[in-house]
Design a protein around this motif. Structure first.
Motif, short mmCIF file in Angstrom:
data_model
loop_
_atom_site.label_atom_id
_atom_site.label_comp_id
_atom_site.label_asym_id
_atom_site.label_seq_id
_atom_site.Cartn_x
_atom_site.Cartn_y
_atom_site.Cartn_z
N ILE A 87 3.80 -9.58 5.30
CA ILE A 87 3.95 -8.13 5.20
C ILE A 87 4.70 -7.59 6.42
N GLY A 88 4.36 -8.12 7.58
CA GLY A 88 4.97 -7.65 8.81
C GLY A 88 6.42 -8.03 8.98
N ALA A 89 6.90 -8.99 8.18
CA ALA A 89 8.29 -9.43 8.30
C ALA A 89 9.26 -8.27 8.10
N LYS A 90 8.91 -7.35 7.21
CA LYS A 90 9.73 -6.17 6.99
C LYS A 90 9.20 -4.93 7.70
N ALA A 91 7.88 -4.83 7.78
CA ALA A 91 7.28 -3.61 8.31
C ALA A 91 7.32 -3.52 9.82
N PHE A 92 7.14 -4.66 10.51
CA PHE A 92 6.96 -4.61 11.96
C PHE A 92 7.96 -5.43 12.77
N ALA A 93 8.31 -6.63 12.29
CA ALA A 93 9.18 -7.52 13.08
C ALA A 93 10.48 -6.85 13.51
N PRO A 94 11.23 -6.21 12.59
CA PRO A 94 12.49 -5.60 13.04
C PRO A 94 12.28 -4.45 14.02
N ARG A 95 11.20 -3.71 13.86
CA ARG A 95 10.93 -2.59 14.77
C ARG A 95 10.56 -3.09 16.16
N LEU A 96 9.81 -4.18 16.20
CA LEU A 96 9.47 -4.76 17.51
C LEU A 96 10.72 -5.29 18.21
N ASN A 97 11.64 -5.84 17.45
CA ASN A 97 12.89 -6.31 18.05
C ASN A 97 13.68 -5.16 18.65
N ARG A 98 13.64 -4.00 18.00
CA ARG A 98 14.40 -2.85 18.49
C ARG A 98 13.80 -2.28 19.78
N LEU A 99 12.56 -2.63 20.07
CA LEU A 99 12.03 -2.21 21.37
C LEU A 99 12.89 -2.74 22.50
N ARG A 100 13.36 -3.99 22.31
CA ARG A 100 14.23 -4.58 23.34
C ARG A 100 15.67 -4.15 23.14
N SER A 101 16.19 -4.29 21.92
CA SER A 101 17.62 -4.06 21.71
C SER A 101 18.00 -2.59 21.77
N ARG A 102 17.07 -1.68 21.46
CA ARG A 102 17.37 -0.25 21.50
C ARG A 102 16.80 0.44 22.74
N LEU A 103 15.53 0.16 23.06
CA LEU A 103 14.90 0.81 24.20
C LEU A 103 15.05 0.01 25.49
N HIS A 104 15.50 -1.24 25.37
CA HIS A 104 15.79 -2.09 26.52
C HIS A 104 14.55 -2.29 27.40
N VAL A 105 13.44 -2.67 26.78
CA VAL A 105 12.21 -2.93 27.53
C VAL A 105 11.96 -4.44 27.56
N ALA A 106 11.15 -4.88 28.50
CA ALA A 106 10.81 -6.30 28.62
C ALA A 106 9.37 -6.58 28.26
N SER A 107 8.56 -5.53 28.16
CA SER A 107 7.15 -5.67 27.79
C SER A 107 6.89 -4.92 26.49
N PRO A 108 6.07 -5.47 25.59
CA PRO A 108 5.79 -4.76 24.33
C PRO A 108 5.23 -3.36 24.53
N LEU A 109 4.47 -3.15 25.62
CA LEU A 109 3.81 -1.87 25.81
C LEU A 109 4.64 -0.86 26.59
N GLU A 110 5.81 -1.23 27.06
CA GLU A 110 6.62 -0.29 27.84
C GLU A 110 6.97 0.96 27.06
N TYR A 111 7.17 0.82 25.75
CA TYR A 111 7.58 1.97 24.95
C TYR A 111 6.46 3.00 24.79
N LEU A 112 5.21 2.60 25.05
CA LEU A 112 4.09 3.51 24.86
C LEU A 112 4.13 4.69 25.82
N LYS A 113 4.75 4.50 26.96
CA LYS A 113 4.83 5.60 27.92
C LYS A 113 5.62 6.77 27.34
N ASP A 114 6.67 6.47 26.60
CA ASP A 114 7.46 7.52 25.96
C ASP A 114 6.90 7.91 24.60
N ARG A 115 6.32 6.93 23.89
CA ARG A 115 5.76 7.24 22.56
C ARG A 115 4.51 8.09 22.66
#
Length: 523
Positions: A87-115
């Motif tokens: 289920i996560g292959a479409k729902a979550f995997a691509p979004r998690l990848n964009r944390l790095r490629s779009r938001l340029h973070v190195a930690s999964p939780l870095e985006y939470l500061k802005d989110r």
């Protein structure tokens, strides 16, 4: 074990260390250490995602469930994970990848500061780190228990040996070392698992064949999908928990998706991992399901059944290979967890605690990541020596009850925060969901005097914290919406399709002077 078995074991440890040293050349900065610089092939990411998802607990705790109840060990454990990852292959995997490629973070939780905000980020970071120290401690205890069966070393000695070697290669080589060693570990486990399957089936044929074996009174009820405390409610709860846990709630799993080149390859990685989860555990479980016909467990929970079967059925050399297989799963999970925790601590926690950490250059950040990795492994090894104490009760209790029960409240704000439908849920919803979920876990598992409850069924001890957390996250978001243009912009960057930008430079960590975790960059 004789000299040949020890030679196989020592050779394995040597190869893992060599891979770590070789991977050191590929690590030049924080991005390389924590996300492989966004250059990891999808197939390596998928195998790594799969291998980092389970440990030697499968050969102790879940082997005991298989010995006692049969195929419910697969139906209520591996199958929910396989479905959740698919289920996560479409729902979550691509979004998690964009944390790095779009938001340029190195930690999964870095985006939470802005989110959300910094308090939400810190609450999830600290609680997740503490939970993982206990979880990984249980994994060290599991492999040390198996090592003691085969070699006679004490629990503490086994923990020091496995933890020390893991610390060497994952500290030197970062995520690249984790993924490459997991690839080697997968090949070893493939050979070891198939060998055990063939030998177990051959032994059963000597007893009249598989069909006669299945009619044996010793296997009565082993064909039931749900048995003992692992019933339908437990399955449903576990499915939802694993949906969150294996799609990023376990931060090391999120890193595998972040490490791929783009969102499309992250999806392919997840589909490969899901396929492996559907098929490979069956191969490993079949000998465990047949184990009551082959050995007599000495422990009441049957957790030593697989170890005894391995020791009694396999010839020397092959015995060493299977023991190496035990190590491979545990070291894969523990090393990947160590890297993920290090990423969260150095990128999300330290910059909030220390002004100096906000100004770390590439060299200082990389050194901090390596030091944190060693520190986490040391703490988890210390906890491992206490895993059978009255506080933790036993290995399977820690893994099933503590991790499953606490993962939901920690993972829900992180995972659902990625999705557009939950954009109204802000810091209040996230913190309320998190706090009430943790409180619910305590109340259904312990009395106010901290003694363990025995009047609540396992499925409710596991499910209620997650259900309460999920309901409150949605309800509070609806009643007190906190969506802002800035938060909406972060969500849109995560959810917008792209052609997959490649490796990206990582900016200053969360808490830097500009107050931004990672600067969103439009393609």
């Amino acid at each position: 074990m004789n000299g040949l078995d020890w030679a196989v074991l020592v050779a394995y440890f040597g190869v893992m260390t060599a891979i770590g040293v070789w991977s050191h050349k590929r690590v030049g900065d924080v991005s390389d250490f924590f996300t492989a610089g966004g250059r990891m092939p999808w197939w390596l990411s998928g195998i790594s995602h799969h291998m980092s998802g389970y440990s030697a607990v499968m050969f102790t705790g879940y082997a005991g469930i298989a010995y006692t109840y049969g195929i419910t060990s697969y139906v209520t454990w591996a199958l929910p994970i396989a479905i959740g990852v698919a289920i996560g292959a479409k729902a979550f995997a691509p979004r998690l990848n964009r944390l790095r490629s779009r938001l340029h973070v190195a930690s999964p939780l870095e985006y939470l500061k802005d989110r959300y905000n910094v308090p939400t980020q810190q609450a999830l970071a600290w609680s997740g780190i503490l939970l993982k120290i206990v979880d990984v401690g249980a994994k060290w205890a599991a492999i040390a228990t198996l090592l003691s069966v085969f070699t006679g070393v004490t629990l503490t000695q086994g923990i020091i040996i496995t933890g020390g070697i893991t610390a060497v290669y994952c500290t030197i080589g970062g995520l690249w070392a984790d993924a490459l060693t997991e690839l080697g570990q997968f090949v070893i486990q493939l050979l070891a698992g198939l060998a055990m399957l063939v030998i177990a089936l051959n032994k059963i044929s000597d007893q009249g064949g598989l069909s006669k074996a299945l009619d044996s009174p010793k296997l009565h009820g082993h064909g039931d999908g749900f048995a003992g405390p692992y019933l339908t409610v437990f399955f449903i709860a576990y499915l939802f928990i694993k949906l969150f846990e294996y799609n990023g709630g376990m931060w090391n799993q999120a890193q595998r998706y972040m490490a791929t080149k783009n969102a499309r390859e992250a999806t392919r990685s997840a589909l490969l991992s899901a396929g492996l989860w559907f098929v490979w555990p069956v191969v490993l479980f079949i000998p465990m399901w047949l184990s009551p016909l082959l050995v007599t467990a000495q422990k009441p929970d049957g957790s030593d059944a697989y170890g005894l079967m391995t020791e009694q059925l396999l010839p020397h050399g092959l015995l060493g290979l299977v023991v190496v297989g035990f190590f491979s799963h545990t070291m894969a999970m523990c090393s990947s967890d160590a890297n993920a925790i290090s990423a969260v601590f150095t990128r999300d926690v330290m910059p909030v605690l220390s002004r100096a950490a906000r100004a770390w250059d590439t060299r200082a950040g990389l050194l901090a990541g390596r030091v944190t990795t060693v520190a986490f492994l040391g703490l988890s090894m210390a906890v491992a020596t206490q895993v059978n104490s009255p506080t933790f009760k036993d290995i399977i209790t820690v893994v099933i009850k503590w991790v499953a029960g606490l993962m939901g409240p920690i993972a829900i704000p992180f995972i659902l925060g990625l999705l557009r439908p939950f954009r109204r849920s802000g810091p209040t919803a996230a913190l309320t969901s998190w706090a009430c979920g943790l409180l619910a876990f305590f109340l259904v598992n312990y009395h106010l005097d901290f003694s363990q409850r025995t009047d609540v069924k396992l499925e409710y001890q596991v499910a209620l914290p997650m259900v309460i957390s999920l309901v409150l996250y949605v309800l509070v978001g609806f009643l007190r919406p906190e969506d802002t243009p800035e938060r909406d912009a972060v969500i849109e960057l995560i959810n917008t399709d792209d052609d997959g930008s490649a490796a990206a430079a990582v900016p200053a960590p969360a808490g830097a002077a500009d107050g931004v975790a990672g600067t969103p960059v439009k393609d």
